[in-house]
Motif scaffolding. Structure first.
Motif, mmCIF file in Angstrom:
data_model
loop_
_atom_site.group_PDB
_atom_site.id
_atom_site.type_symbol
_atom_site.label_atom_id
_atom_site.label_comp_id
_atom_site.label_asym_id
_atom_site.label_seq_id
_atom_site.Cartn_x
_atom_site.Cartn_y
_atom_site.Cartn_z
ATOM 1 N N ASP A 181 19.829 12.163 42.103
ATOM 2 C CA ASP A 181 19.193 10.933 42.556
ATOM 3 C C ASP A 181 18.428 10.282 41.413
ATOM 4 O O ASP A 181 17.961 10.962 40.503
ATOM 5 N N VAL A 182 18.295 8.969 41.524
ATOM 6 C CA VAL A 182 17.408 8.183 40.682
ATOM 7 C C VAL A 182 16.574 7.345 41.637
ATOM 8 O O VAL A 182 17.071 6.886 42.678
ATOM 9 N N SER A 183 15.329 7.119 41.315
ATOM 10 C CA SER A 183 14.441 6.365 42.204
ATOM 11 C C SER A 183 14.942 4.940 42.419
ATOM 12 O O SER A 183 15.150 4.201 41.453
ATOM 13 N N PRO A 184 15.107 4.532 43.675
ATOM 14 C CA PRO A 184 15.515 3.153 43.943
ATOM 15 C C PRO A 184 14.399 2.146 43.644
ATOM 16 O O PRO A 184 14.655 0.948 43.556
ATOM 17 N N LEU A 185 13.185 2.648 43.459
ATOM 18 C CA LEU A 185 12.046 1.773 43.181
ATOM 19 C C LEU A 185 11.621 1.847 41.711
ATOM 20 O O LEU A 185 10.532 1.379 41.358
ATOM 21 N N ASP A 186 12.485 2.400 40.854
ATOM 22 C CA ASP A 186 12.206 2.474 39.416
ATOM 23 C C ASP A 186 11.962 1.051 38.903
ATOM 24 O O ASP A 186 12.858 0.204 38.948
ATOM 25 N N PRO A 187 10.745 0.757 38.410
ATOM 26 C CA PRO A 187 10.452 -0.612 37.975
ATOM 27 C C PRO A 187 11.302 -1.075 36.800
ATOM 28 O O PRO A 187 11.533 -2.274 36.642
ATOM 29 N N ASP A 188 11.813 -0.139 35.995
ATOM 30 C CA ASP A 188 12.650 -0.533 34.865
ATOM 31 C C ASP A 188 14.025 -1.043 35.304
ATOM 32 O O ASP A 188 14.670 -1.799 34.584
ATOM 33 N N SER B 252 12.010 9.807 47.707
ATOM 34 C CA SER B 252 10.683 9.350 47.276
ATOM 35 C C SER B 252 10.182 10.065 46.018
ATOM 36 O O SER B 252 9.287 9.576 45.346
ATOM 37 N N ILE B 253 10.771 11.230 45.694
ATOM 38 C CA ILE B 253 10.358 11.939 44.471
ATOM 39 C C ILE B 253 11.451 11.938 43.406
ATOM 40 O O ILE B 253 11.350 12.648 42.415
ATOM 41 N N ALA B 254 12.484 11.127 43.607
ATOM 42 C CA ALA B 254 13.582 11.061 42.632
ATOM 43 C C ALA B 254 13.053 10.560 41.287
ATOM 44 O O ALA B 254 12.141 9.733 41.236
ATOM 45 N N THR C 180 12.887 8.605 37.595
ATOM 46 C CA THR C 180 13.303 7.300 37.095
ATOM 47 C C THR C 180 14.598 7.480 36.304
ATOM 48 O O THR C 180 14.989 8.609 35.955
ATOM 49 N N LEU C 181 15.232 6.376 35.982
ATOM 50 C CA LEU C 181 16.450 6.423 35.181
ATOM 51 C C LEU C 181 16.159 7.058 33.824
ATOM 52 O O LEU C 181 16.927 7.900 33.348
ATOM 53 N N ALA C 182 15.047 6.698 33.201
ATOM 54 C CA ALA C 182 14.695 7.247 31.881
ATOM 55 C C ALA C 182 14.508 8.756 31.939
ATOM 56 O O ALA C 182 15.000 9.482 31.066
ATOM 57 N N VAL C 183 13.832 9.243 32.970
ATOM 58 C CA VAL C 183 13.610 10.693 33.100
ATOM 59 C C VAL C 183 14.932 11.406 33.357
ATOM 60 O O VAL C 183 15.199 12.464 32.774
ATOM 61 N N ALA C 184 15.785 10.833 34.220
ATOM 62 C CA ALA C 184 17.096 11.449 34.481
ATOM 63 C C ALA C 184 17.927 11.498 33.215
ATOM 64 O O ALA C 184 18.597 12.491 32.941
ATOM 65 N N GLN C 185 17.853 10.452 32.404
ATOM 66 C CA GLN C 185 18.606 10.436 31.147
ATOM 67 C C GLN C 185 18.042 11.476 30.175
ATOM 68 O O GLN C 185 18.813 12.231 29.567
ATOM 69 N N GLU C 186 16.732 11.543 30.041
ATOM 70 C CA GLU C 186 16.103 12.534 29.145
ATOM 71 C C GLU C 186 16.430 13.949 29.576
ATOM 72 O O GLU C 186 16.533 14.860 28.744
ATOM 73 N N SER C 187 16.598 14.167 30.876
ATOM 74 C CA SER C 187 16.907 15.496 31.411
ATOM 75 C C SER C 187 18.376 15.854 31.279
ATOM 76 O O SER C 187 18.772 16.961 31.637
ATOM 77 N N GLY C 188 19.197 14.908 30.819
ATOM 78 C CA GLY C 188 20.623 15.163 30.664
ATOM 79 C C GLY C 188 21.373 15.198 31.971
ATOM 80 O O GLY C 188 22.452 15.805 32.054
ATOM 81 N N LEU C 189 20.831 14.568 33.012
ATOM 82 C CA LEU C 189 21.448 14.620 34.342
ATOM 83 C C LEU C 189 22.443 13.501 34.608
ATOM 84 O O LEU C 189 23.172 13.547 35.595
ATOM 85 N N LEU C 190 22.469 12.487 33.753
ATOM 86 C CA LEU C 190 23.322 11.334 34.020
ATOM 87 C C LEU C 190 24.750 11.557 33.534
ATOM 88 O O LEU C 190 24.975 12.269 32.550
ATOM 89 N N PRO C 191 25.721 10.935 34.208
ATOM 90 C CA PRO C 191 27.109 11.053 33.759
ATOM 91 C C PRO C 191 27.337 10.271 32.470
ATOM 92 O O PRO C 191 26.623 9.303 32.196
ATOM 93 N N ALA C 192 28.316 10.668 31.693
ATOM 94 C CA ALA C 192 28.692 9.942 30.478
ATOM 95 C C ALA C 192 29.917 9.099 30.787
ATOM 96 O O ALA C 192 30.691 9.401 31.703
#
Length: 193
Positions: free
Chosen positions: A145-152, A176-178, A180-192
């Motif tokens: 998950d990524v937060s749907p309310l991520d301000p970025d 509600s605790i997902a 942000t996109l930046a944190v998911a990317q830093e964690s290596g969780l996003l697809p390439a």
């Protein structure tokens, strides 16, 4: 059927022809002979889901680890949703951008998301019912998950429902605790890409 590619490659809007008479309405909401040439591959159906939501329920942004990835074909049978597609594919020229489609029981549009794209829906009235076809069964260890309310991300969520009443967003505990996109990317969780 009318087809429109969204601003994110691999995401499409399908608007079916509706045939109505005094008995009601008939439409083809999915047809492989139209879908496959558009998407470039058939939708391998592994699971079908249905979700009923109160006004203001915000689900997502959900995605599945890619590979294997999960494609979705989503429509609304009753009520209305704002369907939001977010490009979560690191390396994509549209990474971090989003597009949206109003799916409802009037135009009866459907949205296709290829693997690697994030998905969120906001219910715009009580009892709204969404159904979606999935190319992969739900697999908890692949679900992210990524937060749907991520301000970025700057998603322009409606603040008023279809009936004109203000919307109060209702998220699951998980959403509600997902991160942000930046944190998911830093964690290596996003697809390439």
């Amino acid at each position: 059927m009318q087809i429109r590619e969204l601003s994110i490659p691999g995401a499409y809007e399908f608007t079916p022809k509706q045939f109505g008479d005094d008995r009601g309405v008939f439409l083809e909401w999915f047809k492989d002979s139209t879908f496959t040439p558009t998407a470039g591959e058939p939708l391998s159906l592994k699971q079908a889901n249905c979700s009923v939501s109160a006004a203001g329920v915000l689900r997502g942004i959900h995605y599945t680890a890619n590979p294997p990835g999960q494609a979705k074909y989503v429509t609304c049978f009753k009520g209305a949703f704002l369907d939001v597609v977010v490009d979560l594919r690191v390396g994509s020229p549209t990474f971090g951008t989003w597009d949206s489609v109003l799916i409802d029981d009037v135009d009866r549009r459907a949205v296709y998301l290829s693997p690697g794209l994030g998905h969120a829906i906001l219910s715009l009235e009580d009892g709204s019912t969404v159904v979606y076809l999935c190319s992969l069964e739900y697999t908890p260890e692949l679900d992210h998950d990524v937060s749907p309310l991520d301000p970025d991300l700057r998603i322009d969520w409606p603040t008023v429902g279809r009936n004109g009443e203000p919307l109060e967003y209702i998220l699951s505990a998980k959403d509600s605790i997902a991160p942000t996109l930046a944190v998911a990317q830093e964690s290596g969780l996003l697809p390439a890409l």
